[in-house]
Structure formats: C-alpha cells, structure tokens
Design an enzyme around this catalytic site. Structure first.
Site, PDB file in Angstrom:
ATOM      1  N   ASP A  56       4.702  -0.219  -7.250  1.00  0.00           N
ATOM      2  CA  ASP A  56       3.584  -0.227  -6.068  1.00  0.00           C
ATOM      3  C   ASP A  56       2.563   1.495  -6.122  1.00  0.00           C
ATOM      4  O   ASP A  56       2.795   2.159  -6.499  1.00  0.00           O
ATOM      5  CB  ASP A  56       4.564   0.315  -4.852  1.00  0.00           C
ATOM      6  CG  ASP A  56       3.749  -0.458  -3.578  1.00  0.00           C
ATOM      7  OD1 ASP A  56       2.646  -0.977  -3.869  1.00  0.00           O
ATOM      8  OD2 ASP A  56       3.907  -0.427  -2.249  1.00  0.00           O
ATOM      9  N   LYS A  79       0.923  -2.595  -8.452  1.00  0.00           N
ATOM     10  CA  LYS A  79       0.087  -3.500  -7.181  1.00  0.00           C
ATOM     11  C   LYS A  79      -0.704  -2.569  -5.887  1.00  0.00           C
ATOM     12  O   LYS A  79      -0.307  -1.275  -6.329  1.00  0.00           O
ATOM     13  CB  LYS A  79       1.226  -3.657  -6.025  1.00  0.00           C
ATOM     14  CG  LYS A  79       1.225  -4.075  -4.436  1.00  0.00           C
ATOM     15  CD  LYS A  79       2.229  -4.509  -4.172  1.00  0.00           C
ATOM     16  CE  LYS A  79       2.978  -3.735  -3.264  1.00  0.00           C
ATOM     17  NZ  LYS A  79       2.855  -2.926  -1.910  1.00  0.00           N
ATOM     18  N   GLU A  97       1.339  -8.977   3.932  1.00  0.00           N
ATOM     19  CA  GLU A  97       2.569  -8.570   4.518  1.00  0.00           C
ATOM     20  C   GLU A  97       2.180  -8.807   6.250  1.00  0.00           C
ATOM     21  O   GLU A  97       1.466  -8.448   6.938  1.00  0.00           O
ATOM     22  CB  GLU A  97       3.056  -6.780   4.918  1.00  0.00           C
ATOM     23  CG  GLU A  97       3.187  -6.392   5.783  1.00  0.00           C
ATOM     24  CD  GLU A  97       4.333  -4.872   4.601  1.00  0.00           C
ATOM     25  OE1 GLU A  97       3.737  -4.752   3.470  1.00  0.00           O
ATOM     26  OE2 GLU A  97       5.375  -3.866   5.186  1.00  0.00           O
ATOM     27  N   GLU A 124      -2.863  -1.489  -2.510  1.00  0.00           N
ATOM     28  CA  GLU A 124      -3.440  -2.101  -1.099  1.00  0.00           C
ATOM     29  C   GLU A 124      -4.045  -2.523  -0.891  1.00  0.00           C
ATOM     30  O   GLU A 124      -5.712  -0.717  -1.382  1.00  0.00           O
ATOM     31  CB  GLU A 124      -2.789  -0.834  -0.819  1.00  0.00           C
ATOM     32  CG  GLU A 124      -1.124  -1.369  -0.097  1.00  0.00           C
ATOM     33  CD  GLU A 124      -0.464   0.000   1.317  1.00  0.00           C
ATOM     34  OE1 GLU A 124      -1.136  -0.018   1.446  1.00  0.00           O
ATOM     35  OE2 GLU A 124       1.430  -0.221   0.639  1.00  0.00           O
ATOM     36  N   ASP A 164       6.990   1.756  -2.787  1.00  0.00           N
ATOM     37  CA  ASP A 164       6.281   2.723  -2.903  1.00  0.00           C
ATOM     38  C   ASP A 164       7.060   3.064  -1.523  1.00  0.00           C
ATOM     39  O   ASP A 164       7.515   4.079  -0.787  1.00  0.00           O
ATOM     40  CB  ASP A 164       4.816   3.321  -2.013  1.00  0.00           C
ATOM     41  CG  ASP A 164       4.000   3.130  -1.135  1.00  0.00           C
ATOM     42  OD1 ASP A 164       4.836   1.776  -0.582  1.00  0.00           O
ATOM     43  OD2 ASP A 164       2.822   2.759  -1.007  1.00  0.00           O
ATOM     44  N   SER A 165       7.382   2.202  -0.774  1.00  0.00           N
ATOM     45  CA  SER A 165       8.959   2.340   0.168  1.00  0.00           C
ATOM     46  C   SER A 165      10.091   3.128  -0.057  1.00  0.00           C
ATOM     47  O   SER A 165      10.640   3.892   0.698  1.00  0.00           O
ATOM     48  CB  SER A 165       9.475   1.048   0.759  1.00  0.00           C
ATOM     49  OG  SER A 165      10.515   0.516  -0.398  1.00  0.00           O
TER      50      SER A 165
HETATM   51  O1  KIV Z   1       6.749  -0.547  -0.429  1.00  0.00           O
HETATM   52  C1  KIV Z   1       7.050  -1.568  -0.683  1.00  0.00           C
HETATM   53  O2  KIV Z   1       8.639  -2.268  -1.043  1.00  0.00           O
HETATM   54  C2  KIV Z   1       6.584  -2.804  -0.401  1.00  0.00           C
HETATM   55  C3  KIV Z   1       6.785  -4.125   0.060  1.00  0.00           C
HETATM   56  C4  KIV Z   1       5.892  -4.608   0.288  1.00  0.00           C
HETATM   57  C5  KIV Z   1       8.190  -4.468   0.072  1.00  0.00           C
HETATM   58  O3  KIV Z   1       5.144  -2.584  -0.538  1.00  0.00           O
END
Ligand code: KIV
Length: 268
Positions: free
Chosen positions: A85, A114, A184, A116, A46-47
């Site tokens: 993500d 993924k 992280e 969080e 999500d970056s």
């Molecule tokens: O959003 C992202 O790029 C991440 C990192 C772990 C690289 O979650």
C-alpha cells in the site's frame, strides 16, 4: 514447484468467475503462514500504521516504514502476490517521486502497489507505473488517506448516482492499467453493479459478497487488534486472549520459579 500468483492469475480468476482471498500482513512469519494457508494476495496495508505501530490514522506512516515491512513480508511469501500500500503523500507530489517510491517497493520484493483515490493525476501515476512494470491495484469507495476530506469513516456509493460515479472512476482506473480495485465500505448492491460492469477484479473491504475477492486486516481476523473492529471484519480467533493467557502464565512461572525447568537450561 510453487506457481506464483501474478497479474495473469488474477485476470484468470475474473474470467473463470473464481473468487480469490486477500489478507494484510506486516511481518515475516505471519506472511509465511498466510501463504502456507493459501491466501492468494497479501497486502502490506498502511493499516499497519494503526494496528502495528499504534498511530491514530493511516496518514502518519511514510515510505521508510512501509519499506521495512514490505521487505519482511516479501521474504516470507512464495506463492501469494505481494502488494504494498503506497502511503499518504508518497505518490502525490510529482510523477518522478511517485515512480521512484512505487518502484522501490518492487525492488524490496513486492509484486505490485496499491494506490488510493481518483483524479487525473492519479490516473497518470497508474499509467506511468504500469508502463514501468509496476502492477497497480486501485482503491475507491472509502479511502482512508482522504479521511479529512471525506469527513470521517463514511459509507460511499449509497445512491444510484454515487454508485455510477464509483463505476466511472473504476473504469478509468481499468483503462489506466490497474489490474484490480479495492472497494471499501460500499453497499453490497452498488459493489455488485460495479463488479458486473468491470473487466478487472473488485476486492471487497466491507463491500459485500458479490465482489471478485475479499480483503480484511489480518489483526481483525485473528482477534489481535482490539481498539476498534469494523462491522464487516469477521473474527476467526481470539489472539488477544491467547497472548494475554500466555503472557500471564509466563509471568507467574517466572515469579514462582517454575520457569525455567531442568529441560530448559544448559549444564556445565
Ligand atoms: O491498509 C489496509 O489494510 C487496506 C485495506 C484494503 C485492507 O488498505
């Protein structure tokens, strides 16, 4: 025959103490090149909210935008495991919505998601995803979606007690069925301790060399994103300079009449 990286492969890496690599990708051709280069896990992070869409934080991106990028990346990848993500609030309201949103990424070509953070509710989301055939990577330590509650970009797990708490949470994620966990911005010693005490793989994002894998934002690695570069992101190229040079030359060539040449036109 290309052998696809799967949950099984990642588990084998841990058993054999073999490190694996992960990078983010947001578009078809970058994903294709990362795959060709041998990157084992490609994350549609999500970056992308910040580095590709110019938002201020990752919390501004939603499921629809993540879906578009997931589709593009998945099309470019043959070998690597593709993980999407899950964005802010896409799995937090209720379990049916969480499964629907996570499952949708699989339908679009991702091989897992993924998620969080840590709570009893998140453990339930992970369990239900895994029960539904959706592989899950957890994410602990600094969790950008919790930026407002964490009070800024802060290193997590700095004391023995804090490291023990991350390990406790990671063990719960492991029990719930997650096959790996991103750590992280965690001090290297804490990440080492956590890694040594988990059966699943740890993926370092600024958590040092003792994790089972490393992940970075590809725009940092390529030197493309220049608004901010974290201390732990190693720059392997200068794509910003490369793009600037190409664009400047093209601009000059167009304006001076050097482009197009005789080889770059059609004749009647
Ligand atoms: O959003 C992202 O790029 C991440 C990192 C772990 C690289 O979650």
């Amino acid at each position: 025959m290309i052998k696809k990286v799967t949950v099984k492969t990642i588990r084998k890496f841990k058993e054999n103490k073999e490190k694996f690599s992960a990078l983010t990708a947001y578009d078809y051709s970058t994903a294709k090149y990362l795959d060709e280069a041998g990157i084992d896990l490609i994350l549609i992070g999500d970056s992308l909210a910040m580095v590709a869409l110019g938002y201020e934080t990752t919390n501004s991106i939603g499921v629809e935008e993540m879906s578009i990028f997931t589709k593009a990346v998945a099309k470019g990848v043959k070998r690597a495991m593709v993980i999407t993500d899950m964005p802010f609030l896409s799995y937090h309201t209720d379990i049916p919505t969480a499964i629907k949103n996570c499952g949708n990424m699989i339908k679009l070509g991702a091989n897992g998601v993924k998620i969080e953070g840590y709570s009893e509710y998140i453990l339930e989301v992970i369990k239900r995803c895994v029960d539904s055939g959706i592989p899950v990577v957890g994410h602990l330590g600094f969790t950008p979606q919790f930026l407002n509650t964490l009070g800024g970009y802060r290193i997590q797990g700095k004391t023995q007690e804090a490291a023990e708490e991350i390990l406790r949470q990671a063990k719960e994620l492991e029990k719930a069925g997650a096959f790996a966990v991103v750590l992280e911005m965690v001090p290297q010693e804490s990440a080492k301790y956590i890694t040594e005490n988990l059966k699943i793989s740890t993926i370092s994002c600024g958590a040092g060399k003792y994790c089972d894998a490393q992940v970075l934002v590809s725009d940092d690695v390529f030197g493309k994103y220049s608004d901010f570069t974290p201390k732990f992101a190693r720059k392997y190229g200068d794509m910003k300079e490369f793009i600037l040079n190409c664009a400047k030359q093209y601009n000059e060539d167009v304006k001076s009449g050097k482009f197009p040449s005789e080889n770059e036109i059609f004749q009647i």
